[in-house]
Design a protein around this motif. Structure first.
Motif, PDB file in Angstrom:
ATOM      1  N   VAL A   1       0.821  -1.142   0.085  1.00  0.00           N
ATOM      2  CA  VAL A   1      -0.166   0.193   0.070  1.00  0.00           C
ATOM      3  C   VAL A   1       0.748   1.286   0.041  1.00  0.00           C
ATOM      4  O   VAL A   1       1.813   1.346   1.079  1.00  0.00           O
ATOM      5  CB  VAL A   1      -0.918  -0.033   1.186  1.00  0.00           C
ATOM      6  N   HIS A   2       0.909   2.044  -1.195  1.00  0.00           N
ATOM      7  CA  HIS A   2       1.540   3.204  -1.253  1.00  0.00           C
ATOM      8  C   HIS A   2       3.300   2.741  -0.972  1.00  0.00           C
ATOM      9  O   HIS A   2       3.717   3.531  -0.407  1.00  0.00           O
ATOM     10  CB  HIS A   2       0.997   4.180  -0.445  1.00  0.00           C
ATOM     11  N   GLY A   3       3.693   1.798  -1.560  1.00  0.00           N
ATOM     12  CA  GLY A   3       4.936   1.330  -1.486  1.00  0.00           C
ATOM     13  C   GLY A   3       5.485   0.679   0.056  1.00  0.00           C
ATOM     14  O   GLY A   3       6.404   0.269   0.419  1.00  0.00           O
ATOM     15  N   HIS A   4       4.326   0.372   0.912  1.00  0.00           N
ATOM     16  CA  HIS A   4       4.699  -0.272   2.273  1.00  0.00           C
ATOM     17  C   HIS A   4       3.880  -1.484   2.201  1.00  0.00           C
ATOM     18  O   HIS A   4       2.893  -1.642   1.941  1.00  0.00           O
ATOM     19  CB  HIS A   4       4.046   0.839   3.391  1.00  0.00           C
ATOM     20  N   GLU A   5       4.601  -2.700   2.658  1.00  0.00           N
ATOM     21  CA  GLU A   5       4.156  -3.924   2.939  1.00  0.00           C
ATOM     22  C   GLU A   5       3.086  -3.993   4.269  1.00  0.00           C
ATOM     23  O   GLU A   5       3.553  -3.236   5.258  1.00  0.00           O
ATOM     24  CB  GLU A   5       5.105  -4.975   3.090  1.00  0.00           C
ATOM     25  N   VAL A   6       1.896  -4.210   3.870  1.00  0.00           N
ATOM     26  CA  VAL A   6       0.881  -4.312   4.864  1.00  0.00           C
ATOM     27  C   VAL A   6       0.656  -5.889   4.995  1.00  0.00           C
ATOM     28  O   VAL A   6       0.020  -6.345   4.096  1.00  0.00           O
ATOM     29  CB  VAL A   6      -0.124  -3.416   4.630  1.00  0.00           C
ATOM     30  N   ARG A   7       0.492  -6.272   6.240  1.00  0.00           N
ATOM     31  CA  ARG A   7       0.523  -7.772   6.517  1.00  0.00           C
ATOM     32  C   ARG A   7      -0.866  -7.989   7.417  1.00  0.00           C
ATOM     33  O   ARG A   7      -0.949  -7.049   8.385  1.00  0.00           O
ATOM     34  CB  ARG A   7       1.603  -8.346   7.229  1.00  0.00           C
ATOM     35  N   GLY A   8      -1.735  -8.915   7.023  1.00  0.00           N
ATOM     36  CA  GLY A   8      -2.854  -8.945   7.499  1.00  0.00           C
ATOM     37  C   GLY A   8      -3.929  -9.958   6.834  1.00  0.00           C
ATOM     38  O   GLY A   8      -3.186 -10.924   5.737  1.00  0.00           O
TER      39      GLY A   8
ATOM     40  N   VAL B   1      -5.934  -8.009   3.066  1.00  0.00           N
ATOM     41  CA  VAL B   1      -5.820  -6.553   2.901  1.00  0.00           C
ATOM     42  C   VAL B   1      -5.842  -5.900   1.657  1.00  0.00           C
ATOM     43  O   VAL B   1      -5.538  -6.591   0.509  1.00  0.00           O
ATOM     44  CB  VAL B   1      -4.190  -6.200   3.292  1.00  0.00           C
ATOM     45  N   GLY B   2      -6.731  -4.948   1.444  1.00  0.00           N
ATOM     46  CA  GLY B   2      -7.128  -4.272   0.516  1.00  0.00           C
ATOM     47  C   GLY B   2      -6.268  -3.299   0.181  1.00  0.00           C
ATOM     48  O   GLY B   2      -5.355  -2.599   0.774  1.00  0.00           O
ATOM     49  N   PRO B   3      -6.358  -2.247  -1.132  1.00  0.00           N
ATOM     50  CA  PRO B   3      -5.457  -1.370  -1.389  1.00  0.00           C
ATOM     51  C   PRO B   3      -5.486  -0.028  -0.637  1.00  0.00           C
ATOM     52  O   PRO B   3      -4.498   0.744  -0.927  1.00  0.00           O
ATOM     53  CB  PRO B   3      -6.075  -0.957  -3.025  1.00  0.00           C
ATOM     54  N   GLU B   4      -6.452  -0.051   0.431  1.00  0.00           N
ATOM     55  CA  GLU B   4      -6.351   1.460   1.161  1.00  0.00           C
ATOM     56  C   GLU B   4      -6.325   0.770   2.610  1.00  0.00           C
ATOM     57  O   GLU B   4      -6.687   1.629   3.533  1.00  0.00           O
ATOM     58  CB  GLU B   4      -7.618   2.119   0.948  1.00  0.00           C
ATOM     59  N   THR B   5      -5.755  -0.438   2.823  1.00  0.00           N
ATOM     60  CA  THR B   5      -5.635  -1.148   4.106  1.00  0.00           C
ATOM     61  C   THR B   5      -6.542  -1.548   4.842  1.00  0.00           C
ATOM     62  O   THR B   5      -6.518  -2.268   5.949  1.00  0.00           O
ATOM     63  CB  THR B   5      -4.779   0.009   5.227  1.00  0.00           C
ATOM     64  N   ARG B   6      -7.875  -1.727   4.094  1.00  0.00           N
ATOM     65  CA  ARG B   6      -9.022  -2.329   4.911  1.00  0.00           C
ATOM     66  C   ARG B   6      -8.645  -3.735   5.098  1.00  0.00           C
ATOM     67  O   ARG B   6      -7.767  -4.332   4.050  1.00  0.00           O
ATOM     68  CB  ARG B   6     -10.245  -2.149   4.191  1.00  0.00           C
ATOM     69  N   CYS B   7      -9.217  -4.501   5.873  1.00  0.00           N
ATOM     70  CA  CYS B   7      -8.982  -5.890   6.186  1.00  0.00           C
ATOM     71  C   CYS B   7     -10.229  -6.586   6.193  1.00  0.00           C
ATOM     72  O   CYS B   7     -11.403  -6.180   6.352  1.00  0.00           O
ATOM     73  CB  CYS B   7      -8.034  -5.982   7.291  1.00  0.00           C
ATOM     74  N   ARG B   8     -10.153  -8.089   6.648  1.00  0.00           N
ATOM     75  CA  ARG B   8     -11.285  -8.726   6.890  1.00  0.00           C
ATOM     76  C   ARG B   8     -11.957  -8.363   8.070  1.00  0.00           C
ATOM     77  O   ARG B   8     -13.500  -8.538   8.176  1.00  0.00           O
ATOM     78  CB  ARG B   8     -10.914 -10.371   7.039  1.00  0.00           C
ATOM     79  N   HIS B   9     -11.432  -7.843   9.213  1.00  0.00           N
ATOM     80  CA  HIS B   9     -11.924  -7.516  10.219  1.00  0.00           C
ATOM     81  C   HIS B   9     -12.516  -6.262  10.247  1.00  0.00           C
ATOM     82  O   HIS B   9     -13.557  -5.824  10.974  1.00  0.00           O
ATOM     83  CB  HIS B   9     -10.840  -7.525  11.480  1.00  0.00           C
ATOM     84  N   TYR B  10     -11.868  -5.094   9.507  1.00  0.00           N
ATOM     85  CA  TYR B  10     -12.633  -3.801   9.563  1.00  0.00           C
ATOM     86  C   TYR B  10     -12.457  -3.256   8.070  1.00  0.00           C
ATOM     87  O   TYR B  10     -11.342  -2.897   7.636  1.00  0.00           O
ATOM     88  CB  TYR B  10     -11.377  -2.703  10.454  1.00  0.00           C
ATOM     89  N   GLY B  11     -13.647  -3.268   7.604  1.00  0.00           N
ATOM     90  CA  GLY B  11     -13.655  -2.815   6.201  1.00  0.00           C
ATOM     91  C   GLY B  11     -14.643  -1.815   5.660  1.00  0.00           C
ATOM     92  O   GLY B  11     -14.951  -1.527   4.490  1.00  0.00           O
TER      93      GLY B  11
ATOM     94  N   VAL C   1      -9.103   2.887   7.170  1.00  0.00           N
ATOM     95  CA  VAL C   1      -7.909   3.133   5.895  1.00  0.00           C
ATOM     96  C   VAL C   1      -6.767   3.599   6.616  1.00  0.00           C
ATOM     97  O   VAL C   1      -5.821   4.375   6.025  1.00  0.00           O
ATOM     98  CB  VAL C   1      -8.592   4.392   5.056  1.00  0.00           C
ATOM     99  N   ILE C   2      -6.413   2.971   7.711  1.00  0.00           N
ATOM    100  CA  ILE C   2      -4.930   3.059   8.301  1.00  0.00           C
ATOM    101  C   ILE C   2      -4.346   1.551   8.509  1.00  0.00           C
ATOM    102  O   ILE C   2      -5.158   0.840   8.527  1.00  0.00           O
ATOM    103  CB  ILE C   2      -5.033   3.900   9.410  1.00  0.00           C
ATOM    104  N   ALA C   3      -2.941   1.742   8.603  1.00  0.00           N
ATOM    105  CA  ALA C   3      -2.073   0.439   9.154  1.00  0.00           C
ATOM    106  C   ALA C   3      -1.172   1.080   9.874  1.00  0.00           C
ATOM    107  O   ALA C   3      -0.771   2.150  10.023  1.00  0.00           O
ATOM    108  CB  ALA C   3      -1.564  -0.405   7.883  1.00  0.00           C
ATOM    109  N   ILE C   4      -1.242   0.204  11.120  1.00  0.00           N
ATOM    110  CA  ILE C   4      -0.204   0.659  12.279  1.00  0.00           C
ATOM    111  C   ILE C   4       1.057  -0.324  12.103  1.00  0.00           C
ATOM    112  O   ILE C   4       1.002  -1.482  12.018  1.00  0.00           O
ATOM    113  CB  ILE C   4      -1.053   0.615  13.791  1.00  0.00           C
ATOM    114  N   ARG C   5       2.052   0.589  12.123  1.00  0.00           N
ATOM    115  CA  ARG C   5       3.290  -0.282  12.354  1.00  0.00           C
ATOM    116  C   ARG C   5       3.616  -0.665  13.682  1.00  0.00           C
ATOM    117  O   ARG C   5       3.585   0.154  14.581  1.00  0.00           O
ATOM    118  CB  ARG C   5       4.664   0.643  11.983  1.00  0.00           C
ATOM    119  N   PHE C   6       3.762  -1.987  13.852  1.00  0.00           N
ATOM    120  CA  PHE C   6       4.023  -2.645  15.155  1.00  0.00           C
ATOM    121  C   PHE C   6       5.510  -2.360  15.227  1.00  0.00           C
ATOM    122  O   PHE C   6       6.420  -2.871  14.746  1.00  0.00           O
ATOM    123  CB  PHE C   6       3.496  -4.097  15.057  1.00  0.00           C
TER     124      PHE C   6
END
Length: 117
Positions: A4-11, A14-24, A29-34
Motif C-alpha cells: 500500500v503506497h510502497g509499504h508492505e501491509v501484513r494482514g 488486506v485491500g489497496p487502502e489497508t482495509r482488512c477482513r476485520h475492519y472494512g 483506512v490506516i495501518a499501524i506499524r508494530f
C-alpha cells in the motif's frame, strides 16, 4: 503480501487502502506499524493472525516515530500526530474510523493518549 503506497501491509484480506477482513468500512483506512517487528498491519487482529510473536505497544518515548500509514494518500503519521489528528489524515483529509480510539491500548502506551478519548 500486499503493498500500500510502497509499504508492505501484513494482514488478512488486506485491500489497496489497508482495509482488512476485520475492519472494512469506508473509514478503515490506516495501518499501524508494530514496534515489535516493524511491519504494518491494518489492525491488532491481523497482527495476531500473521505474526509469530506477541505485539508490543509504542511507548512514551516513541511519540515521534512514524507509525501510522494513511491508506488513502500514503502519508506516514507519527504516533503523536495520529493520536492528535481528530480522526482525519492531516495530509489528505481522509476520514479515519473514530472507533479505532477504543483500541488504542493495543497499539500505544496509555500515557500517549490520556484517557483514550
Amino acid at each position: 503480501m500486499p503493498s500500500v503506497h510502497g509499504h508492505e501491509v501484513r494482514g488478512v484480506d488486506v485491500g489497496p487502502e489497508t482495509r482488512c477482513r476485520h475492519y472494512g468500512s469506508d473509514v478503515d483506512v490506516i495501518a499501524i506499524r508494530f514496534p515489535c517487528c516493524g511491519t504494518f498491519s491494518p489492525c491488532f487482529e491481523c497482527h495476531e493472525a500473521v505474526a509469530d510473536h506477541e505485539p508490543r505497544q509504542w511507548g512514551t518515548d516513541d511519540a515521534d516515530a512514524p507509525a501510522v500509514l494513511c491508506g488513502v494518500c500514503g502519508d506516514l503519521l507519527t504516533v503523536q500526530a495520529y493520536v492528535d489528528c481528530e480522526d482525519r489524515c492531516p495530509d489528505c483529509g481522509a476520514a479515519f474510523n473514530p472507533g479505532c480510539r477504543r483500541h488504542y491500548h493495543y497499539y500505544f502506551h496509555d500515557a500517549l493518549f490520556g484517557d483514550g478519548e
